[in-house]
Design an enzyme around this catalytic site. Structure first.
Site, PDB file in Angstrom:
ATOM      1  N   GLN A   1      58.496 -19.244 -23.296  1.00  0.00           N
ATOM      2  CA  GLN A   1      59.045 -18.552 -22.124  1.00  0.00           C
ATOM      3  C   GLN A   1      60.021 -19.476 -21.409  1.00  0.00           C
ATOM      4  O   GLN A   1      60.649 -19.084 -20.437  1.00  0.00           O
ATOM      5  CB  GLN A   1      57.927 -18.205 -21.144  1.00  0.00           C
ATOM      6  CG  GLN A   1      56.870 -17.292 -21.701  1.00  0.00           C
ATOM      7  CD  GLN A   1      55.661 -17.245 -20.789  1.00  0.00           C
ATOM      8  OE1 GLN A   1      55.607 -16.477 -19.843  1.00  0.00           O
ATOM      9  NE2 GLN A   1      54.684 -18.075 -21.057  1.00  0.00           N
TER      10      GLN A   1
ATOM     11  N   THR B   1      56.406 -29.586 -17.033  1.00  0.00           N
ATOM     12  CA  THR B   1      56.239 -30.261 -15.729  1.00  0.00           C
ATOM     13  C   THR B   1      56.132 -31.776 -15.904  1.00  0.00           C
ATOM     14  O   THR B   1      56.579 -32.530 -15.038  1.00  0.00           O
ATOM     15  CB  THR B   1      55.007 -29.740 -14.955  1.00  0.00           C
ATOM     16  OG1 THR B   1      53.841 -29.905 -15.762  1.00  0.00           O
ATOM     17  CG2 THR B   1      55.153 -28.276 -14.568  1.00  0.00           C
TER      18      THR B   1
ATOM     19  N   ARG C   1      54.241 -21.483 -10.596  1.00  0.00           N
ATOM     20  CA  ARG C   1      53.031 -21.102  -9.851  1.00  0.00           C
ATOM     21  C   ARG C   1      52.039 -22.214  -9.549  1.00  0.00           C
ATOM     22  O   ARG C   1      51.028 -21.967  -8.909  1.00  0.00           O
ATOM     23  CB  ARG C   1      52.307 -19.965 -10.583  1.00  0.00           C
ATOM     24  CG  ARG C   1      53.113 -18.688 -10.548  1.00  0.00           C
ATOM     25  CD  ARG C   1      52.390 -17.502 -11.135  1.00  0.00           C
ATOM     26  NE  ARG C   1      53.270 -16.345 -11.161  1.00  0.00           N
ATOM     27  CZ  ARG C   1      54.224 -16.123 -12.050  1.00  0.00           C
ATOM     28  NH1 ARG C   1      54.408 -16.970 -13.026  1.00  0.00           N
ATOM     29  NH2 ARG C   1      54.982 -15.053 -11.994  1.00  0.00           N
TER      30      ARG C   1
ATOM     31  N   ALA D   1      56.044 -22.707 -18.598  1.00  0.00           N
ATOM     32  CA  ALA D   1      56.642 -23.723 -17.722  1.00  0.00           C
ATOM     33  C   ALA D   1      55.785 -24.990 -17.590  1.00  0.00           C
ATOM     34  O   ALA D   1      56.316 -26.078 -17.382  1.00  0.00           O
ATOM     35  CB  ALA D   1      56.898 -23.121 -16.344  1.00  0.00           C
TER      36      ALA D   1
ATOM     37  N   VAL E   1      63.229 -21.849 -20.492  1.00  0.00           N
ATOM     38  CA  VAL E   1      64.671 -21.683 -20.652  1.00  0.00           C
ATOM     39  C   VAL E   1      65.367 -23.037 -20.756  1.00  0.00           C
ATOM     40  O   VAL E   1      66.584 -23.118 -20.802  1.00  0.00           O
ATOM     41  CB  VAL E   1      65.245 -20.863 -19.462  1.00  0.00           C
ATOM     42  CG1 VAL E   1      64.662 -19.448 -19.459  1.00  0.00           C
ATOM     43  CG2 VAL E   1      64.981 -21.540 -18.117  1.00  0.00           C
TER      44      VAL E   1
ATOM     45  N   CYS F   1      87.416 -10.846 -15.607  1.00  0.00           N
ATOM     46  CA  CYS F   1      87.235  -9.681 -14.717  1.00  0.00           C
ATOM     47  C   CYS F   1      86.847 -10.079 -13.287  1.00  0.00           C
ATOM     48  O   CYS F   1      86.599  -9.202 -12.464  1.00  0.00           O
ATOM     49  CB  CYS F   1      86.178  -8.748 -15.302  1.00  0.00           C
ATOM     50  SG  CYS F   1      84.501  -9.375 -15.120  1.00  0.00           S
TER      51      CYS F   1
ATOM     52  N   CYS G   1      81.181  -8.418 -17.376  1.00  0.00           N
ATOM     53  CA  CYS G   1      81.766  -8.097 -18.694  1.00  0.00           C
ATOM     54  C   CYS G   1      81.135  -8.906 -19.829  1.00  0.00           C
ATOM     55  O   CYS G   1      81.505  -8.738 -20.980  1.00  0.00           O
ATOM     56  CB  CYS G   1      83.278  -8.305 -18.672  1.00  0.00           C
ATOM     57  SG  CYS G   1      83.775 -10.049 -18.669  1.00  0.00           S
TER      58      CYS G   1
ATOM     59  N   HIS H   1      62.764 -15.802 -23.006  1.00  0.00           N
ATOM     60  CA  HIS H   1      63.427 -15.657 -21.696  1.00  0.00           C
ATOM     61  C   HIS H   1      64.827 -16.270 -21.684  1.00  0.00           C
ATOM     62  O   HIS H   1      65.361 -16.560 -20.617  1.00  0.00           O
ATOM     63  CB  HIS H   1      62.558 -16.263 -20.592  1.00  0.00           C
ATOM     64  CG  HIS H   1      61.288 -15.491 -20.354  1.00  0.00           C
ATOM     65  ND1 HIS H   1      60.237 -15.959 -19.596  1.00  0.00           N
ATOM     66  CD2 HIS H   1      60.901 -14.264 -20.782  1.00  0.00           C
ATOM     67  CE1 HIS H   1      59.257 -15.052 -19.579  1.00  0.00           C
ATOM     68  NE2 HIS H   1      59.630 -14.029 -20.293  1.00  0.00           N
TER      69      HIS H   1
HETATM   70  P1  NAD Z   1      53.864 -20.450 -14.450  1.00  0.00           P
HETATM   71  O1  NAD Z   1      54.472 -21.327 -13.423  1.00  0.00           O
HETATM   72  O2  NAD Z   1      53.457 -19.087 -14.048  1.00  0.00           O
HETATM   73  O3  NAD Z   1      52.546 -21.150 -15.019  1.00  0.00           O
HETATM   74  C1  NAD Z   1      52.522 -22.496 -15.410  1.00  0.00           C
HETATM   75  C2  NAD Z   1      51.093 -22.851 -15.795  1.00  0.00           C
HETATM   76  O4  NAD Z   1      51.106 -24.142 -16.352  1.00  0.00           O
HETATM   77  C3  NAD Z   1      50.130 -22.852 -14.598  1.00  0.00           C
HETATM   78  O5  NAD Z   1      48.940 -22.193 -14.984  1.00  0.00           O
HETATM   79  C4  NAD Z   1      49.886 -24.352 -14.370  1.00  0.00           C
HETATM   80  O6  NAD Z   1      48.582 -24.622 -13.915  1.00  0.00           O
HETATM   81  C5  NAD Z   1      50.077 -24.917 -15.754  1.00  0.00           C
HETATM   82  N1  NAD Z   1      50.556 -26.307 -15.795  1.00  0.00           N
HETATM   83  C6  NAD Z   1      51.457 -26.918 -14.986  1.00  0.00           C
HETATM   84  N2  NAD Z   1      51.693 -28.172 -15.409  1.00  0.00           N
HETATM   85  C7  NAD Z   1      50.916 -28.369 -16.515  1.00  0.00           C
HETATM   86  C8  NAD Z   1      50.737 -29.448 -17.392  1.00  0.00           C
HETATM   87  N3  NAD Z   1      51.388 -30.608 -17.260  1.00  0.00           N
HETATM   88  N4  NAD Z   1      49.871 -29.283 -18.423  1.00  0.00           N
HETATM   89  C9  NAD Z   1      49.191 -28.126 -18.595  1.00  0.00           C
HETATM   90  N5  NAD Z   1      49.313 -27.063 -17.772  1.00  0.00           N
HETATM   91  C10 NAD Z   1      50.195 -27.178 -16.750  1.00  0.00           C
HETATM   92  O7  NAD Z   1      54.870 -20.391 -15.691  1.00  0.00           O
HETATM   93  P2  NAD Z   1      54.942 -19.392 -16.934  1.00  0.00           P
HETATM   94  O8  NAD Z   1      53.596 -18.849 -17.230  1.00  0.00           O
HETATM   95  O9  NAD Z   1      55.726 -20.071 -17.985  1.00  0.00           O
HETATM   96  O10 NAD Z   1      55.799 -18.107 -16.472  1.00  0.00           O
HETATM   97  C11 NAD Z   1      56.722 -18.017 -15.449  1.00  0.00           C
HETATM   98  C12 NAD Z   1      58.202 -18.006 -15.785  1.00  0.00           C
HETATM   99  O11 NAD Z   1      58.627 -19.291 -15.523  1.00  0.00           O
HETATM  100  C13 NAD Z   1      58.713 -17.763 -17.151  1.00  0.00           C
HETATM  101  O12 NAD Z   1      59.458 -16.594 -17.126  1.00  0.00           O
HETATM  102  C14 NAD Z   1      59.697 -18.938 -17.423  1.00  0.00           C
HETATM  103  O13 NAD Z   1      60.924 -18.461 -17.919  1.00  0.00           O
HETATM  104  C15 NAD Z   1      59.901 -19.508 -16.082  1.00  0.00           C
HETATM  105  N6  NAD Z   1      60.121 -20.952 -15.897  1.00  0.00           N
HETATM  106  C16 NAD Z   1      60.591 -21.745 -16.893  1.00  0.00           C
HETATM  107  C17 NAD Z   1      60.758 -23.114 -16.678  1.00  0.00           C
HETATM  108  C18 NAD Z   1      61.302 -23.960 -17.785  1.00  0.00           C
HETATM  109  O14 NAD Z   1      62.091 -23.503 -18.605  1.00  0.00           O
HETATM  110  N7  NAD Z   1      60.895 -25.236 -17.860  1.00  0.00           N
HETATM  111  C19 NAD Z   1      60.410 -23.662 -15.450  1.00  0.00           C
HETATM  112  C20 NAD Z   1      59.942 -22.835 -14.435  1.00  0.00           C
HETATM  113  C21 NAD Z   1      59.786 -21.472 -14.685  1.00  0.00           C
END
Ligand code: NAD
Length: 243
Positions: A106, A33, A41, A29, A108, A153, A135, A124
């Site tokens: 991971q 960002t 997290r 994720a 989506v 359904c 269904c 994911h």
């Molecule tokens: P996570 O939120 O657990 O971890 C994200 C990590 O990325 C953190 O350690 C954070 O410090 C770091 N981070 C945040 N912004 C950053 C940046 N700009 N550069 C570098 N590092 C950065 O997410 P995860 O480990 O991917 O796992 C959690 C679940 O989140 C997965 O199952 C995923 O499907 C889901 N998810 C996906 C999305 C998406 O598709 N964009 C968004 C939110 C959550």
């Protein structure tokens, strides 16, 4: 981290990338960002406002659909206003230049494909397509956003993502394991590595392991850690590659 350490790290990653015969990237994720999509997290991630375990899970789908629906509707609507940042385009370019071989994600949000990457294994699922939770008939994104029921359904609709409590697509996971085990270089970007089984994946690699993240745990098993924003670090590495 002192500046010179980071400069050395950027150059080291460039050298390892150019020297590797098989490179696999694993994203989470934190890769998105910088495009405006919150992670789970980080201090300002979705995790802090709402516990994803309580809404992005099988129990919420079955017993608290209103909360489940609101959570995914908000995520889909937010996604509609966002697009892949420069770091995504760099990864797509590295694939077309033969510098990386595949991406395991991971995420989506579908941003890797939108940016032009072609060999992407989505562990994911995707938030862009919808099915009936009973269904499995496909439905449109608009039907989900309008909170309609399945036309066949009358079951609740859901995105094609893997929820907490569901198993990962086994064929994608198997390919991901094979990709990682084959890799001479694995670059892990923007994941807290807290969600099993992906958390274990990088450590199946026999090759070098690099971790790019804005937070670096004190003790970890990576050969190189680059602390910073994913898009920025990818840009810095790309700038010192001579194509
Ligand atoms: P996570 O939120 O657990 O971890 C994200 C990590 O990325 C953190 O350690 C954070 O410090 C770091 N981070 C945040 N912004 C950053 C940046 N700009 N550069 C570098 N590092 C950065 O997410 P995860 O480990 O991917 O796992 C959690 C679940 O989140 C997965 O199952 C995923 O499907 C889901 N998810 C996906 C999305 C998406 O598709 N964009 C968004 C939110 C959550």
């Amino acid at each position: 981290m002192k500046d010179y350490e980071k400069v050395d790290g950027i150059a080291t990653l460039r050298d390892w990338l150019l020297g590797s015969n098989y490179t696999v990237v694993l994203t989470g994720a934190g890769m998105s960002t910088e495009s405006g999509i919150p992670d789970f997290r980080s201090s300002n991630g979705l995790w802090k406002r709402k516990d994803p375990m309580e809404v992005a899970c099988v129990d919420a789908l079955l017993y608290d659909y209103e909360n489940f629906y609101q959570f995914y509707k908000a995520r889909i609507e937010n996604l509609m206003g966002c697009k892949p940042h420069r770091g995504y385009k760099i990864l797509a370019q590295w694939e077309s230049e033969g510098l990386i071989n595949s991406i395991i994600t991971q995420n989506v949000d579908g941003f890797h494909e939108m940016a032009g990457s072609t060999k992407v294994y989505k562990l994911h699922g995707t938030i862009h397509t919808i099915r009936c939770s009973q269904c499995s008939s496909p439905a449109s994104l608009n039907s989900f956003l309008q909170k309609e029921y399945c036309k066949k359904c009358e079951g609740h609709l859901r995105p094609n993502v893997v929820l907490f409590g569901e198993t990962l697509p086994q064929d994608e996971l198997q390919i991901a394991i094979e990709e990682i085990e084959r890799a001479e270089l694995v670059i892990v970007i923007g994941t807290s590595l807290m969600v099993y089984p992906v958390s274990q994946l990088p450590f199946r690699a026999n090759g070098r392991k690099v971790y790019i993240n804005k937070e670096i745990p004190d003790h970890n098993l990576f050969d190189l850690n680059l602390k910073g924003m994913a898009g920025e670090i990818l840009k810095e590495v790309d700038q010192i590659i001579e194509y």
